[in-house]
Every structure is written in structure tokens, then in C-alpha cells.
Design an enzyme around this catalytic site. Sequence first.
Site, short mmCIF file in Angstrom:
data_model
loop_
_atom_site.label_atom_id
_atom_site.label_comp_id
_atom_site.label_asym_id
_atom_site.label_seq_id
_atom_site.Cartn_x
_atom_site.Cartn_y
_atom_site.Cartn_z
CG HIS A 1 2.77 -3.27 6.25
ND1 HIS A 1 3.32 -4.33 5.66
CD2 HIS A 1 1.68 -2.90 5.47
CE1 HIS A 1 2.65 -4.63 4.41
NE2 HIS A 1 1.37 -3.89 4.37
CG HIS B 1 -2.11 -0.72 0.97
ND1 HIS B 1 -2.23 -2.13 0.86
CD2 HIS B 1 -3.50 -0.36 1.07
CE1 HIS B 1 -3.31 -2.54 0.69
NE2 HIS B 1 -4.33 -1.56 0.92
#
Length: 390
Positions: free
Chosen positions: A333, A281
Site C-alpha cells: 500500500h 490490514h
Amino acid sequence: MYHITDGAAISEETPLNHDERHLPRQQQQQKRKTSYRHLDPSVIVHSAGGSSDNSSSNDSNCSNCTTEFGSEQQPIVVADRGTNSSSTSRSLTTMDDTKKVLLKVGLDFLILCCVGFPILIFFLVGDPFKRGFFCDDESLMHPFHDSTVTNWMLYIIGIALPVIVIIITELCRARVKNSSETHPLKVWNTDIPFWVVQAYKSIGMFGFGAAVSQLLTDVGKYTIGRLRPHFFDVCKPRMPDGTTCADAINQGRYVTDFVCTSEKSSARMLKEMRLSFPSGHSSFSMYTLIFCAIFLHARMNWRGSKLLKHFFQFLLILLAWYTCLSRISDYKHHWSDVLAGGVLGATVAIVVSNCCTDLFSVARKRTMMAASLPQTRYELSPNHTHGNGN
């Protein structure tokens, strides 16, 4: 008295065929026209010799008439730029333009497929590196959380928004110039506006850079195989001996042989839990939105407000920044994954926009011309020396 017959001046005593001296002037002109019906009307024949005064007087009342020439005089043939010749040449180049455009578009599509096909292979059958873990690793103990910026939101922000910005910007530039630009291409008897060609180039390079950025990201993901922060919540690992991380025997032990026992996790989730580094992303949003901001900097030249362009650029970078931060707050993440993905996407955007596109070609030419010319009176002086001044 002299007459013009075969491109040479003759006297009044010279006999003329068919008693041409007694023919009316209109019949003489009609006879000369019919003798050259085989000539293309778009070709004008001028005399290379003969009496210029008489020829000009005879042709003064008929600008489109042609004059016969003898074998000794060679006519000078000049092609007229009329509608017939231009339409003929344009019709010949129509097929060439169509073939050229189809070959170019086909080659571009083939190159994009070569870059994008490995991405599809990674998504369908890619197997990430099997990395182990420590049971007391607190960075892997975060709960699973749904994405704030979902995939469809990422595609709209990262693909649809830049494409719309590119099209609107090129269309506005074409209208602001207010010039009847010649259509550079004609495909299947349809004129392609110049702004469409420019938009195609920018969108094509944008798509190529996006595929390159995503492929680099996937190579990192499947090569490193870093576990996500919600690893324990998604996997609930169990060792071959039936123990879990709750048992004291596994504390401080690096575990590589385990199976996931979570019932709420799908096969896709179990695969995604190993694809933390770098953040997809982050790299995708940083590439697409920074490329769009650079495009606006190069192509948006509205003089109404100097801050409007920079305001749009700020909004684009803000969206990319928010997307990166959401990956950390959603426990998708680690912060280092987001940092690596953001740097990767921004680097690809800068390289593609500056080295692969022609966004700054005009500015580079102006800079080179300005650098080659003296800019100050000191540089104009004969005592000025280049280099270190020695």
C-alpha cells in the site's frame, strides 16, 4: 371457656358437631388438616377476624396448620415463598427464557449476516473501478513482496486474541467479585452464568463492529480502485498497439486501455492490484486491537498494579501499529492508504465501544450523579450562581 371451630369464638355451652369438645387435641387438628387437603401447601391462610388470643394459643403447637373460617369471615391468602411455588414459577419461565435467548441470538446472527454478506459478495464477484496510470509513475514501480503479516496471522491477532481477552477478563471479574450472582437466564434447564452473558454481549458487538469496518473498507477499495505500489511488477501492462511503458510514445501519457501480460500473476493477484485504498490490514488491525484496548480500560479493574492494564493496552496498539507499517515496507500500500485505513478502523472502534456497547454505562451514571451534586464549598454557598456568574 371458648373454642375455635369455624373461625368464630363460641362458649362452652354451644353444642359441637360430633362432640368435638371431647375429642383429643391431636384429632381436632387432624380433622382441620384433612378438611383443607385441597389447598396448596405453599399457601398460608390467616384469619381476618376472631379471637387473636385463642387462635394464637391453638396454633402455637402447629405452625403449618390452617383454620377453618365461616362464610362471614374472608380469609387473607398469602403466597409462601417456598420451594414449591418458586420451582413452579421457575419452570414456567424456563421456556420463556429459552425462546427469548434463541430469538435474540437468531436476530443478532441475522444482523451480522446482513452486514457480512456484502463483504462476501465483494470478495467473490466484486469488480473494482478500472483506474488508469502514467508510465513514468515511480510510486507504482516497486517490486512485489510477500506479506510480513499474512492473512492467517491477521485473523489470529485480530479475531482470536480479542475474543480470548474478552472471555478471560469477564471470567476473572466474575471470580474476583466472589458473589453468588443469580443466573439471569436458563436455557434448556441449564443455568447461564452472568459472565457468559456479558462476554456474549461484548463479543457480539466486537464482531458487528469488525464487519462494519471491513464493509466500509471494501466499499472504498472497489469504489476508488487505486493501483498498488507493485502494479508494474505484477501486471506488466501492454497497450492495444503492442507498445509497453518502455516505449517513448507512452511517456507522459495517461493509459486506461491495457492488458496485463505477466505470467507469474494469478487472476486473484490481478484483481488485488487495484484494491490499494484504503488498507484492509490497517483498518482491520486498528479496529480489533483498539477495541480490545478500550475493553480492557473499561473492564479490567485489578488494583494490584496500575501499570499492568496500560502495559497490555500498549502491546495491543503496538501490534496494530506494526501491522500498518508492514504494509508500507512490503509495498502493498501507499502511505496514504495505510493512514486512511488506520483512521477508519480506529474511528469505528471508538464509536462502537462508546456508543453501541455498555462498557462505560456505569461510569456515565457516576459522572452524571457527581455532576448533579455540589462538589466544593463554593458551590454549596448560597451566593453561588450557575452559568456565566451574572
